[in-house]
Enzyme design. Structure first.
Site, short mmCIF file in Angstrom:
data_model
loop_
_atom_site.label_atom_id
_atom_site.label_comp_id
_atom_site.label_asym_id
_atom_site.label_seq_id
_atom_site.Cartn_x
_atom_site.Cartn_y
_atom_site.Cartn_z
N ARG A 60 -31.73 -63.04 39.14
CA ARG A 60 -33.24 -62.85 38.52
C ARG A 60 -32.39 -61.37 37.31
O ARG A 60 -33.66 -61.58 36.77
CB ARG A 60 -33.17 -61.50 40.38
CG ARG A 60 -34.21 -62.61 41.19
CD ARG A 60 -33.35 -61.51 42.42
NE ARG A 60 -31.72 -62.52 42.48
CZ ARG A 60 -31.69 -63.40 42.95
NH1 ARG A 60 -33.02 -64.11 43.85
NH2 ARG A 60 -30.70 -63.67 43.56
N THR A 61 -32.08 -60.97 37.60
CA THR A 61 -31.85 -60.50 36.62
C THR A 61 -31.73 -60.23 34.79
O THR A 61 -32.47 -60.07 33.82
CB THR A 61 -30.67 -58.75 36.48
OG1 THR A 61 -31.07 -58.55 38.35
CG2 THR A 61 -30.94 -57.72 35.79
N LYS A 111 -10.29 -66.08 25.77
CA LYS A 111 -8.97 -66.72 24.47
C LYS A 111 -7.97 -64.89 24.61
O LYS A 111 -7.29 -64.46 24.00
CB LYS A 111 -9.27 -66.72 23.22
CG LYS A 111 -9.89 -68.26 23.28
CD LYS A 111 -10.04 -67.79 21.82
CE LYS A 111 -11.36 -69.82 22.00
NZ LYS A 111 -11.68 -69.46 19.93
N ARG A 146 -24.06 -56.53 32.58
CA ARG A 146 -23.76 -56.05 34.13
C ARG A 146 -22.24 -56.58 33.99
O ARG A 146 -21.27 -57.15 33.31
CB ARG A 146 -23.86 -58.10 34.32
CG ARG A 146 -23.44 -58.00 35.93
CD ARG A 146 -24.43 -59.08 37.36
NE ARG A 146 -25.58 -58.22 37.40
CZ ARG A 146 -26.29 -58.29 38.04
NH1 ARG A 146 -26.23 -59.78 38.63
NH2 ARG A 146 -27.41 -57.60 38.54
N HIS A 153 -27.04 -49.75 39.70
CA HIS A 153 -28.20 -51.32 39.39
C HIS A 153 -29.21 -50.86 38.76
O HIS A 153 -30.57 -50.78 39.44
CB HIS A 153 -28.11 -52.14 40.12
CG HIS A 153 -28.79 -53.22 39.68
ND1 HIS A 153 -28.88 -53.44 38.41
CD2 HIS A 153 -28.10 -54.79 40.31
CE1 HIS A 153 -29.78 -54.67 38.43
NE2 HIS A 153 -29.26 -55.54 39.80
N1 CP Z 1 -30.77 -58.90 42.54
C1 CP Z 1 -30.06 -58.82 41.47
O1 CP Z 1 -29.46 -58.25 40.78
O2 CP Z 1 -29.66 -60.26 41.84
P1 CP Z 1 -29.07 -61.21 41.07
O3 CP Z 1 -27.48 -61.54 40.99
O4 CP Z 1 -29.18 -62.84 40.81
O5 CP Z 1 -29.03 -60.72 39.23
#
Ligand code: CP
Length: 346
Positions: A73-74, A101, A123, A153
């Site tokens: 999603r993100t 590497k 992320r 988040h």
């Molecule tokens: N909600 C969320 O962060 O989903 P993803 O891990 O798929 O990005």
């Protein structure tokens, strides 16, 4: 990896004029900034419904998705948001990049920075990774935290606030909101709790076994419940969380079956909440572990709406941090509660 306290993180998020420069955490931000994100997202919602889903606000800007952890999603909604704002977006595939590497995170960053980019969306499994990167990038680059360890988040939390506002109206002080499940490992829950408190929510409840609550939970401005039935009683909003097995090194639970027996949200249990309750989940869902399919796919669920709203909210955060939101179309006021909250978007 530097693991900075969140108060320090909050300070570097703002520029000298108090405007959002990086978005690393909801903690420490003002209600004005959070409301500005929601209002700006509202102004973008129409664009996402148009035939040509594009505006030129970030034309000429280059955005780099740097995901060291899996995401559906993100990552994709950041990519769609960037494309709808006419930015160029690069998705760096970490598994096939030179980090395999032995290249360090800083060297990777400096090399991508040399390609004249304007924003990193990051992320990472380490709490504090986004702060570390924001502290080391060139001054013209903005950093958006797309999830760091169990710390924060923030864009997920803001799309969740947007979903609540769309369904329940702008006055959060009237609302009783219950967050259920693996609070201990959930960066989403932390960011939600900060945002809900900043937006003056009437009551924020957390519901979990003691083993899945963080040690500082009592300082977080929430009411704590260990039983699902009492915790969701008369709730306006129930937010379910995934059990984050990948972050569990020890024995936090007897078994998934036992967890579902005690904390799984079923249609029958949901009757304890208000009749017009909405059910949310950040995804990915573990059906039959934290939530039954009859609830996840049922009339109270707004789970797929959350995903759709993620595009508008990420468009808002991108334009605000890159200072390009001053030429937005006129912003409508916050919408009144949706009459058909269960309606799915395609
Ligand atoms: N909600 C969320 O962060 O989903 P993803 O891990 O798929 O990005």
């Amino acid at each position: 990896m530097v693991n900075k306290a969140s108060n320090q993180t909050a300070n570097i998020q703002l520029d000298n004029n108090g405007q959002l420069k990086h978005f690393l955490t909801t903690e420490g931000l003002s209600s004005e900034i959070l409301t500005q994100i929601l209002d700006t997202a509202e102004s973008f919602a129409n664009i996402n419904d148009q035939r040509v889903k594009k505006v030129p606000l970030l034309r000429g800007k280059t955005i780099v998705n740097l995901f060291f952890e899996a995401s559906t999603r993100t990552r994709t909604t950041f990519e769609l948001a960037a494309k709808r704002l006419s930015a160029d977006i690069l998705n760096i595939n970490i598994s096939t990049s030179s980090t395999s590497k032995g290249e360090t995170l800083l060297d990777t960053l400096q090399n991508i920075q040399a390609m004249q980019c304007d924003m990193f969306v990051v992320r990472h499994s380490d709490s504090g990774a986004a702060y570390f990167i924001a502290s080391h990038v060139a001054p013209n680059i903005s950093v958006i935290n797309a999830g760091d360890g169990s710390h924060a988040h923030p864009t997920q939390a803001m799309l969740d606030m947007f979903t609540i506002r769309r369904n329940k109206g702008a006055d959060f002080s009237r609302l009783r909101i219950a967050i259920v499940g693996d609070i201990l490992h959930s960066r989403v829950a932390r960011s939600q709790i900060h945002a809900l408190n900043i937006l003056n929510t009437g009551e924020v409840r957390v519901i979990a076994p003691r083993t899945l609550l963080p040690v500082d939970i009592e300082d977080m401005g929430v009411n704590i419940y260990n039983r699902l039935e009492t915790g969701i009683k008369d709730a306006d909003v129930v937010i379910m969380l995934r059990l984050q097995k990948e972050r569990m090194q020890g024995a936090f639970l007897p078994s998934e079956q036992e967890y579902y027996r005690l904390y799984g949200l079923t249609s029958s249990r949901l009757k304890a909440a208000r009749k017009d309750v909405i059910v949310m989940h950040p995804g990915p869902i573990n059906r039959g572990v934290e939530i039954d399919s009859s609830v996840a796919d049922g009339s109270h669920s707004v789970i797929l709406n959350q995903v759709s709203y993620g595009i508008s909210v990420r468009m808002a955060v991108m334009t605000m941090t890159l200072g390009s939101n001053q030429i937005l179309p006129e912003q409508p006021h916050a919408q009144s509660p949706a009459s058909n909250h269960g309606t799915r978007q395609s």
